[in-house]
Design a protein around this motif. Sequence first.
Motif, short mmCIF file in Angstrom:
data_model
loop_
_atom_site.label_atom_id
_atom_site.label_comp_id
_atom_site.label_asym_id
_atom_site.label_seq_id
_atom_site.Cartn_x
_atom_site.Cartn_y
_atom_site.Cartn_z
N LEU A 1 -5.09 -13.13 -1.94
CA LEU A 1 -3.83 -12.39 -2.00
C LEU A 1 -4.15 -10.97 -2.44
O LEU A 1 -5.04 -10.75 -3.26
CB LEU A 1 -2.84 -13.03 -2.98
CG LEU A 1 -2.38 -14.46 -2.71
CD1 LEU A 1 -1.47 -14.94 -3.84
CD2 LEU A 1 -1.64 -14.55 -1.38
N GLU A 2 -3.38 -10.00 -1.93
CA GLU A 2 -3.63 -8.61 -2.32
C GLU A 2 -2.32 -7.84 -2.40
O GLU A 2 -1.42 -8.02 -1.57
CB GLU A 2 -4.56 -7.93 -1.29
CG GLU A 2 -4.99 -6.54 -1.68
CD GLU A 2 -5.73 -6.51 -3.01
OE1 GLU A 2 -5.17 -5.93 -3.96
OE2 GLU A 2 -6.84 -7.08 -3.10
N THR A 3 -2.22 -6.99 -3.40
CA THR A 3 -1.13 -6.02 -3.52
C THR A 3 -1.74 -4.64 -3.35
O THR A 3 -2.56 -4.21 -4.16
CB THR A 3 -0.43 -6.14 -4.89
OG1 THR A 3 0.05 -7.47 -5.07
CG2 THR A 3 0.74 -5.17 -4.97
N PHE A 4 -1.34 -3.94 -2.29
CA PHE A 4 -1.93 -2.65 -1.97
C PHE A 4 -1.25 -1.50 -2.70
O PHE A 4 -1.89 -0.51 -3.05
CB PHE A 4 -1.88 -2.40 -0.46
CG PHE A 4 -2.60 -3.44 0.36
CD1 PHE A 4 -3.97 -3.61 0.24
CD2 PHE A 4 -1.91 -4.24 1.25
CE1 PHE A 4 -4.65 -4.57 0.99
CE2 PHE A 4 -2.56 -5.19 2.01
CZ PHE A 4 -3.93 -5.36 1.88
N VAL A 5 0.06 -1.62 -2.88
CA VAL A 5 0.84 -0.56 -3.54
C VAL A 5 1.49 -1.17 -4.77
O VAL A 5 2.34 -2.06 -4.66
CB VAL A 5 1.91 0.01 -2.58
CG1 VAL A 5 2.75 1.07 -3.30
CG2 VAL A 5 1.26 0.61 -1.34
N HIS A 6 1.11 -0.70 -5.94
CA HIS A 6 1.53 -1.34 -7.19
C HIS A 6 2.77 -0.70 -7.82
O HIS A 6 3.40 -1.31 -8.68
CB HIS A 6 0.37 -1.31 -8.19
CG HIS A 6 -0.79 -2.14 -7.77
ND1 HIS A 6 -0.90 -3.49 -8.07
CD2 HIS A 6 -1.89 -1.83 -7.03
CE1 HIS A 6 -2.03 -3.96 -7.55
NE2 HIS A 6 -2.65 -2.98 -6.92
N GLU A 7 3.13 0.51 -7.40
CA GLU A 7 4.33 1.18 -7.91
C GLU A 7 5.10 1.74 -6.72
O GLU A 7 4.50 2.33 -5.81
CB GLU A 7 3.96 2.33 -8.86
CG GLU A 7 3.38 1.89 -10.18
CD GLU A 7 4.47 1.53 -11.19
OE1 GLU A 7 5.60 2.04 -11.06
OE2 GLU A 7 4.17 0.74 -12.11
N ARG A 8 6.42 1.56 -6.75
CA ARG A 8 7.26 2.08 -5.67
C ARG A 8 8.53 2.70 -6.23
O ARG A 8 8.95 2.38 -7.35
CB ARG A 8 7.65 0.95 -4.70
CG ARG A 8 6.51 0.44 -3.83
CD ARG A 8 7.00 -0.60 -2.83
NE ARG A 8 5.93 -1.04 -1.95
CZ ARG A 8 5.58 -0.44 -0.83
NH1 ARG A 8 6.24 0.65 -0.44
NH2 ARG A 8 4.61 -0.91 -0.08
N PRO A 9 9.16 3.58 -5.43
CA PRO A 9 10.44 4.12 -5.86
C PRO A 9 11.47 3.01 -6.00
O PRO A 9 11.49 2.07 -5.21
CB PRO A 9 10.82 5.08 -4.72
CG PRO A 9 9.55 5.36 -4.00
CD PRO A 9 8.70 4.13 -4.14
N VAL A 10 12.30 3.11 -7.02
CA VAL A 10 13.37 2.14 -7.21
C VAL A 10 14.45 2.40 -6.17
O VAL A 10 14.88 3.55 -5.98
CB VAL A 10 13.96 2.23 -8.63
CG1 VAL A 10 15.18 1.33 -8.77
CG2 VAL A 10 12.89 1.86 -9.65
#
Length: 391
Positions: free
Chosen positions: A216-225
């Motif tokens: 499993l992978e998360t590429f983008v850890h922070e995003r705009p709310v």
Amino acid sequence: MTERLGVGMVGYAFMGVAHSQAWRTAPHFFDLPLHPDMAAIAGRDHAAVTAAAARLGWSSVETDWKALVSRDDIDLVDICTPGDTHAEIAITALAAGKHVLCEKPLANSVAEAVAMAEAAEAARANGQLAMVGFTYRRVPAIQLARQLVADGRIGTVRHVRAQYLQDWIADANAPLSWRLDKQKAGSGALGDIGAHIVDLAQFVTGERVTGVSALLETFVHERPVAASSSGLHGTAGTETGPVTVDDAAVFLGRMSGGGLATFEATRFAWGRKNAIRLEINGSAGSLAFDFEDMNVLHFFDVAQPAAEAGFRRIVVTEPEHPYVGAWWPAGHGLGYEHGFTHQAVDLVTAIAEQRQPEPSFADGLVIQRVLDAVERSAASHSIWTPVDEES
């Protein structure tokens, strides 16, 4: 006069819209044994749910799902909410004597799915029926693929290749939504779209996934709310927040018949909007399907002479094909929404016949156990993780 089936739906975003279209359409194209009456829709925001009811065709609104479940004019509760609410709503509805349709995946954990399956089994003894919404099973080409496998046309299953490719959050600036929150969604690409290809692999082959080895992978850890996150997409704000689910899942599997399987689910495949791809290779032939060309099934038959052999393109729009006879003349293809209509038709028919609809909550639990094994394998970096039969 056809007997009435009062339907109440909880949730009115993406899946709520799709389910509403199905309930509106089904009785106009299919001769149903019960008439679905779109009695009430529930949502927390009174203004928003009232607007949704007017737009989607529901007769009344509730701002508390418990009020909807308690109504005497509701016979069936349709759950179109985030996964963290599925168990409570479904179990309460079954205890109240209602039939239940619950969107996939069944729950956010195996423990919740077990409780739901047990509640469904107990309710069945009292005449209440429950089904989980894996709608892609009801694409006519998938139904034909299942029949060809069952009839032995591809022989023994040796390889399954299953992909679900999307790109709706491939942009790192795409906003957060509940689907990127583990507490609400349970998992990311794995549960949202990976659950579908696990179900399709098992449904078409008639076999189960018995073990996995996963990443499993998360590429983008922070995003705009997102300023609004009720649907599939939202409008980005200036604040950012953490992504707590996987963006992609890749795993190997073993089928119960001995065959090998590969699965890939990602929301980071630029250019792929809803590409569900399934290829099954057997000892006597192969089948291939791509949802972005959903009215077509490709079939290779080893029995054909080598000089003429090749994949045969079957346009699955003939009246003899599953569900198709109720719709348009041959060659006039169906679309995404038709699977939901077929789901409604099958559920209403099963209720009228007091027959267990498929997939059942028990079937949903089977999928949940596979998802759990994938998460455990990825977390432990295990070479091989068996899928639990009980827990």
